[in-house]
Motif scaffolding. Structure first.
Motif, short mmCIF file in Angstrom:
data_model
loop_
_atom_site.label_atom_id
_atom_site.label_comp_id
_atom_site.label_asym_id
_atom_site.label_seq_id
_atom_site.Cartn_x
_atom_site.Cartn_y
_atom_site.Cartn_z
N ALA B 27 0.74 -1.11 -0.11
CA ALA B 27 0.14 -0.22 -0.15
C ALA B 27 0.94 1.25 -0.04
N TYR B 31 1.23 4.19 -2.96
CA TYR B 31 1.68 5.80 -2.50
C TYR B 31 2.83 6.41 -3.32
N ARG B 57 -4.59 10.02 -14.98
CA ARG B 57 -4.40 8.78 -15.92
C ARG B 57 -2.90 8.76 -15.78
N HIS B 66 -1.63 6.16 -22.44
CA HIS B 66 -2.85 6.51 -21.66
C HIS B 66 -2.98 7.63 -21.63
N VAL B 91 1.82 -2.35 -11.63
CA VAL B 91 0.90 -3.46 -11.92
C VAL B 91 0.94 -4.49 -10.88
N HIS B 97 -1.51 -6.96 -4.12
CA HIS B 97 -2.27 -6.35 -3.01
C HIS B 97 -3.70 -7.04 -3.10
N GLY B 98 -4.27 -6.86 -4.47
CA GLY B 98 -5.65 -7.13 -4.60
C GLY B 98 -5.71 -8.43 -4.66
N MET B 130 -4.25 -11.70 -15.64
CA MET B 130 -4.42 -10.21 -15.77
C MET B 130 -3.20 -9.21 -15.63
N ILE B 133 -1.12 -9.96 -18.55
CA ILE B 133 -1.53 -9.15 -19.92
C ILE B 133 -1.29 -7.52 -19.73
N GLY B 134 -1.26 -7.17 -18.45
CA GLY B 134 -0.95 -5.82 -18.06
C GLY B 134 0.19 -5.20 -18.50
N TYR B 136 2.18 -7.07 -20.37
CA TYR B 136 2.66 -7.10 -21.82
C TYR B 136 2.17 -6.09 -22.67
N VAL B 137 0.89 -5.60 -22.17
CA VAL B 137 0.38 -4.34 -22.93
C VAL B 137 1.28 -3.16 -22.60
N THR B 140 4.55 -3.39 -24.86
CA THR B 140 4.41 -3.36 -26.40
C THR B 140 3.54 -2.24 -26.83
N SER B 141 3.12 -1.29 -26.01
CA SER B 141 2.33 -0.36 -26.64
C SER B 141 3.37 0.73 -27.23
#
Lengths: 128, 141
Positions: B27, B31, B57, B66, B91, B97-98, B130, B133-134, B136-137, B140-141
Protein backbone atom coordinates in the motif's frame (compact mmCIF):
# COMPACT_ATOMS: atom_id res chain seq x y z
CA UNK A 1 -10.51 -27.35 6.94
CA UNK A 2 -14.07 -26.19 7.24
CA UNK A 3 -14.81 -23.51 9.77
CA UNK A 4 -17.86 -23.66 12.01
CA UNK A 5 -19.53 -20.35 12.67
CA UNK A 6 -22.49 -19.75 14.91
CA UNK A 7 -23.30 -16.37 13.43
CA UNK A 8 -25.87 -16.25 10.65
CA UNK A 9 -25.71 -13.71 7.85
CA UNK A 10 -28.77 -11.92 9.31
CA UNK A 11 -27.10 -11.52 12.69
CA UNK A 12 -23.94 -10.38 10.95
CA UNK A 13 -25.86 -7.64 9.16
CA UNK A 14 -27.57 -6.57 12.39
CA UNK A 15 -24.23 -6.20 14.17
CA UNK A 16 -23.80 -2.57 15.13
CA UNK A 17 -20.10 -1.90 15.11
CA UNK A 18 -20.59 1.79 14.28
CA UNK A 19 -17.65 3.80 12.90
CA UNK A 20 -14.90 1.17 12.72
CA UNK A 21 -17.31 -1.44 11.35
CA UNK A 22 -18.50 0.97 8.66
CA UNK A 23 -14.95 1.70 7.47
CA UNK A 24 -14.17 -2.03 7.60
CA UNK A 25 -17.10 -3.00 5.40
CA UNK A 26 -16.57 -0.07 3.02
CA UNK A 27 -12.89 -1.04 2.73
CA UNK A 28 -13.93 -4.53 1.64
CA UNK A 29 -16.58 -3.37 -0.84
CA UNK A 30 -14.31 -0.72 -2.34
CA UNK A 31 -11.39 -3.16 -2.53
CA UNK A 32 -13.42 -5.74 -4.42
CA UNK A 33 -14.78 -3.02 -6.73
CA UNK A 34 -11.24 -1.82 -7.50
CA UNK A 35 -10.05 -5.37 -8.29
CA UNK A 36 -12.98 -5.82 -10.67
CA UNK A 37 -12.48 -2.40 -12.24
CA UNK A 38 -8.72 -2.77 -12.73
CA UNK A 39 -9.06 -6.28 -14.17
CA UNK A 40 -11.70 -5.13 -16.67
CA UNK A 41 -9.65 -2.01 -17.43
CA UNK A 42 -6.58 -4.10 -18.29
CA UNK A 43 -8.74 -6.46 -20.34
CA UNK A 44 -10.22 -3.52 -22.26
CA UNK A 45 -6.77 -2.07 -22.93
CA UNK A 46 -5.53 -5.44 -24.13
CA UNK A 47 -8.53 -6.04 -26.42
CA UNK A 48 -8.38 -2.56 -27.94
CA UNK A 49 -4.64 -2.67 -28.47
CA UNK A 50 -4.22 -6.20 -29.81
CA UNK A 51 -7.45 -6.73 -31.71
CA UNK A 52 -9.00 -3.23 -32.04
CA UNK A 53 -12.01 -5.04 -30.65
CA UNK A 54 -15.36 -3.38 -29.97
CA UNK A 55 -15.57 -5.22 -26.64
CA UNK A 56 -12.78 -2.95 -25.37
CA UNK A 57 -14.74 0.13 -26.45
CA UNK A 58 -17.85 -1.27 -24.77
CA UNK A 59 -16.02 -1.62 -21.44
CA UNK A 60 -14.43 1.82 -21.88
CA UNK A 61 -17.87 3.39 -22.44
CA UNK A 62 -19.09 1.94 -19.14
CA UNK A 63 -16.31 3.35 -17.02
CA UNK A 64 -16.32 6.67 -18.79
CA UNK A 65 -19.93 7.29 -17.75
CA UNK A 66 -20.25 9.82 -14.93
CA UNK A 67 -22.24 7.54 -12.62
CA UNK A 68 -19.51 4.94 -12.73
CA UNK A 69 -16.86 7.60 -12.21
CA UNK A 70 -18.59 8.86 -9.07
CA UNK A 71 -18.69 5.30 -7.78
CA UNK A 72 -15.13 4.30 -8.65
CA UNK A 73 -13.59 7.50 -7.29
CA UNK A 74 -15.40 6.82 -4.02
CA UNK A 75 -13.87 3.34 -3.97
CA UNK A 76 -10.38 4.46 -4.91
CA UNK A 77 -10.23 7.47 -2.61
CA UNK A 78 -11.83 5.76 0.36
CA UNK A 79 -9.67 2.67 -0.02
CA UNK A 80 -6.53 4.81 -0.24
CA UNK A 81 -7.30 7.03 2.77
CA UNK A 82 -8.71 4.26 4.95
CA UNK A 83 -5.77 2.07 3.91
CA UNK A 84 -3.35 4.76 5.03
CA UNK A 85 -5.07 4.89 8.42
CA UNK A 86 -4.83 1.09 8.71
CA UNK A 87 -1.15 1.15 7.75
CA UNK A 88 -0.33 3.85 10.30
CA UNK A 89 -2.28 2.19 13.12
CA UNK A 90 -0.86 -1.25 12.29
CA UNK A 91 2.76 -0.25 11.98
CA UNK A 92 2.59 1.83 15.20
CA UNK A 93 0.29 -0.42 17.27
CA UNK A 94 0.29 1.89 20.28
CA UNK A 95 -1.79 4.38 18.29
CA UNK A 96 -4.73 1.94 18.17
CA UNK A 97 -6.04 3.63 21.33
CA UNK A 98 -6.84 6.63 19.16
CA UNK A 99 -8.72 4.62 16.52
CA UNK A 100 -11.97 6.61 16.84
CA UNK A 101 -10.15 9.92 16.51
CA UNK A 102 -8.27 8.52 13.50
CA UNK A 103 -11.58 7.61 11.85
CA UNK A 104 -12.91 11.12 12.42
CA UNK A 105 -9.77 12.59 10.84
CA UNK A 106 -10.13 10.13 7.99
CA UNK A 107 -13.67 11.32 7.18
CA UNK A 108 -12.57 14.94 7.53
CA UNK A 109 -9.87 14.32 4.92
CA UNK A 110 -12.05 12.17 2.69
CA UNK A 111 -15.24 14.23 2.44
CA UNK A 112 -13.79 17.51 1.04
CA UNK A 113 -11.63 15.71 -1.55
CA UNK A 114 -14.50 13.46 -2.60
CA UNK A 115 -16.95 16.35 -2.69
CA UNK A 116 -14.59 18.30 -4.92
CA UNK A 117 -14.14 15.33 -7.25
CA UNK A 118 -17.90 14.74 -7.50
CA UNK A 119 -18.42 18.45 -8.19
CA UNK A 120 -15.89 18.34 -11.06
CA UNK A 121 -17.35 15.12 -12.49
CA UNK A 122 -20.92 16.44 -12.45
CA UNK A 123 -19.88 19.81 -13.89
CA UNK A 124 -18.06 18.03 -16.73
CA UNK A 125 -21.04 15.73 -17.30
CA UNK A 126 -23.46 18.68 -17.45
CA UNK A 127 -21.19 20.55 -19.85
CA UNK A 128 -21.42 17.49 -22.09
CA UNK B 1 -9.20 0.43 26.44
CA UNK B 2 -5.55 -0.45 26.75
CA UNK B 3 -3.98 -1.96 23.66
CA UNK B 4 -2.00 -5.15 23.89
CA UNK B 5 0.84 -5.79 21.52
CA UNK B 6 2.76 -9.02 21.16
CA UNK B 7 6.38 -8.81 20.15
CA UNK B 8 7.46 -10.22 16.79
CA UNK B 9 9.59 -12.93 18.45
CA UNK B 10 6.63 -14.23 20.48
CA UNK B 11 4.19 -14.03 17.61
CA UNK B 12 6.32 -16.05 15.22
CA UNK B 13 6.87 -15.32 11.58
CA UNK B 14 4.90 -17.45 9.14
CA UNK B 15 3.42 -17.03 5.68
CA UNK B 16 0.34 -15.17 6.89
CA UNK B 17 2.46 -12.68 8.82
CA UNK B 18 4.57 -12.12 5.74
CA UNK B 19 1.48 -11.46 3.63
CA UNK B 20 0.05 -9.20 6.35
CA UNK B 21 3.14 -7.01 6.36
CA UNK B 22 3.37 -7.22 2.55
CA UNK B 23 -0.16 -5.83 2.19
CA UNK B 24 0.79 -2.80 4.32
CA UNK B 25 4.08 -2.22 2.56
CA UNK B 26 2.62 -2.61 -0.94
CA UNK B 27 0.00 0.00 0.00
CA UNK B 28 2.82 2.39 0.89
CA UNK B 29 4.62 1.42 -2.33
CA UNK B 30 1.53 2.33 -4.37
CA UNK B 31 1.40 5.73 -2.64
CA UNK B 32 5.06 6.17 -3.66
CA UNK B 33 4.38 5.17 -7.28
CA UNK B 34 1.43 7.57 -7.47
CA UNK B 35 3.70 10.33 -6.15
CA UNK B 36 6.36 9.49 -8.76
CA UNK B 37 3.61 9.62 -11.40
CA UNK B 38 2.38 13.05 -10.25
CA UNK B 39 5.93 14.43 -10.27
CA UNK B 40 6.55 12.95 -13.73
CA UNK B 41 3.31 14.40 -15.07
CA UNK B 42 4.18 17.84 -13.69
CA UNK B 43 7.62 17.68 -15.32
CA UNK B 44 6.11 16.72 -18.69
CA UNK B 45 3.79 19.72 -18.50
CA UNK B 46 0.66 18.76 -16.58
CA UNK B 47 0.43 22.33 -15.31
CA UNK B 48 -0.40 23.78 -18.73
CA UNK B 49 -0.86 20.96 -21.23
CA UNK B 50 -3.04 18.48 -19.37
CA UNK B 51 -6.39 18.53 -17.65
CA UNK B 52 -7.08 16.90 -14.29
CA UNK B 53 -8.28 13.62 -15.81
CA UNK B 54 -5.07 13.17 -17.80
CA UNK B 55 -2.94 14.03 -14.77
CA UNK B 56 -4.71 11.22 -12.90
CA UNK B 57 -4.26 8.92 -15.88
CA UNK B 58 -0.51 9.47 -15.82
CA UNK B 59 -0.44 9.18 -12.03
CA UNK B 60 -2.00 5.75 -11.94
CA UNK B 61 -0.46 4.30 -15.07
CA UNK B 62 2.53 6.21 -16.45
CA UNK B 63 2.18 4.97 -20.00
CA UNK B 64 2.19 7.26 -23.10
CA UNK B 65 -0.75 5.32 -24.57
CA UNK B 66 -2.77 6.34 -21.55
CA UNK B 67 -2.46 10.09 -22.23
CA UNK B 68 -2.57 10.07 -26.04
CA UNK B 69 -5.20 12.82 -26.23
CA UNK B 70 -3.25 15.41 -24.26
CA UNK B 71 -1.58 18.50 -25.66
CA UNK B 72 1.88 17.29 -24.71
CA UNK B 73 3.66 17.79 -28.00
CA UNK B 74 5.95 14.78 -27.99
CA UNK B 75 5.24 11.68 -25.93
CA UNK B 76 8.18 9.68 -27.33
CA UNK B 77 10.69 10.89 -24.68
CA UNK B 78 8.26 9.57 -22.05
CA UNK B 79 8.06 6.01 -23.36
CA UNK B 80 11.34 5.10 -21.71
CA UNK B 81 12.32 1.92 -19.88
CA UNK B 82 12.10 3.83 -16.58
CA UNK B 83 8.40 4.52 -16.98
CA UNK B 84 7.76 1.00 -18.27
CA UNK B 85 9.51 -0.46 -15.23
CA UNK B 86 7.60 1.91 -12.92
CA UNK B 87 4.33 0.88 -14.56
CA UNK B 88 5.18 -2.82 -14.34
CA UNK B 89 6.07 -2.53 -10.66
CA UNK B 90 2.82 -0.63 -10.07
CA UNK B 91 0.81 -3.36 -11.79
CA UNK B 92 2.65 -6.05 -9.84
CA UNK B 93 2.11 -4.44 -6.42
CA UNK B 94 -1.51 -3.56 -7.18
CA UNK B 95 -2.30 -7.07 -8.39
CA UNK B 96 -0.63 -8.86 -5.49
CA UNK B 97 -2.26 -6.47 -3.00
CA UNK B 98 -5.64 -7.11 -4.65
CA UNK B 99 -5.04 -10.86 -4.84
CA UNK B 100 -4.34 -11.11 -1.13
CA UNK B 101 -7.37 -8.90 -0.43
CA UNK B 102 -9.76 -11.07 -2.43
CA UNK B 103 -8.35 -14.25 -0.87
CA UNK B 104 -8.94 -12.78 2.62
CA UNK B 105 -12.53 -11.94 1.73
CA UNK B 106 -13.08 -15.49 0.44
CA UNK B 107 -11.59 -16.92 3.66
CA UNK B 108 -13.88 -14.74 5.74
CA UNK B 109 -17.22 -15.36 4.10
CA UNK B 110 -17.08 -18.87 2.66
CA UNK B 111 -16.92 -21.91 4.88
CA UNK B 112 -17.31 -24.79 2.45
CA UNK B 113 -13.77 -26.22 2.02
CA UNK B 114 -14.16 -27.36 -1.60
CA UNK B 115 -15.75 -24.13 -2.78
CA UNK B 116 -13.05 -22.19 -0.97
CA UNK B 117 -10.23 -24.10 -2.62
CA UNK B 118 -11.91 -23.77 -6.03
CA UNK B 119 -12.49 -20.02 -5.72
CA UNK B 120 -8.95 -19.45 -4.42
CA UNK B 121 -7.59 -21.17 -7.50
CA UNK B 122 -9.91 -19.27 -9.88
CA UNK B 123 -9.07 -15.87 -8.36
CA UNK B 124 -5.36 -16.69 -8.30
CA UNK B 125 -5.31 -17.72 -11.97
CA UNK B 126 -7.42 -14.73 -13.11
CA UNK B 127 -5.27 -12.18 -11.29
CA UNK B 128 -1.94 -13.70 -12.37
CA UNK B 129 -3.11 -13.80 -16.00
CA UNK B 130 -4.36 -10.19 -15.73
CA UNK B 131 -1.01 -9.07 -14.34
CA UNK B 132 0.82 -10.78 -17.19
CA UNK B 133 -1.54 -9.18 -19.74
CA UNK B 134 -1.14 -5.77 -18.14
CA UNK B 135 2.65 -5.91 -18.21
CA UNK B 136 2.54 -7.22 -21.78
CA UNK B 137 0.34 -4.28 -22.85
CA UNK B 138 2.73 -1.90 -21.11
CA UNK B 139 5.81 -3.14 -22.90
CA UNK B 140 4.25 -3.49 -26.36
CA UNK B 141 2.29 -0.22 -26.45
Amino acid sequence: MGLKRNVSLKDGLRYQGKGPMLTYILHRISGLSIVLFVALHILAAFLSQQYSSSAGTFINDIYESWIFQIYIIFCGLFHAINGLRIVILDLWPKLIEYQNEAIWIEWLVFLPIYGMAVFVIIRTALAG
Amino acid sequence: MKSRTVSMAKRGFNFETTMWIFTRLSALAMYLFALIGVIGALIMGARTQMNMADLIRWTFMPNPNHVLNTNVADLVPWSTAFWKLTGSAFVFFAASHGLHGVLSVIEDYLTHPGLRKFLRLVVFVILVVMTAIGIYVLWTS
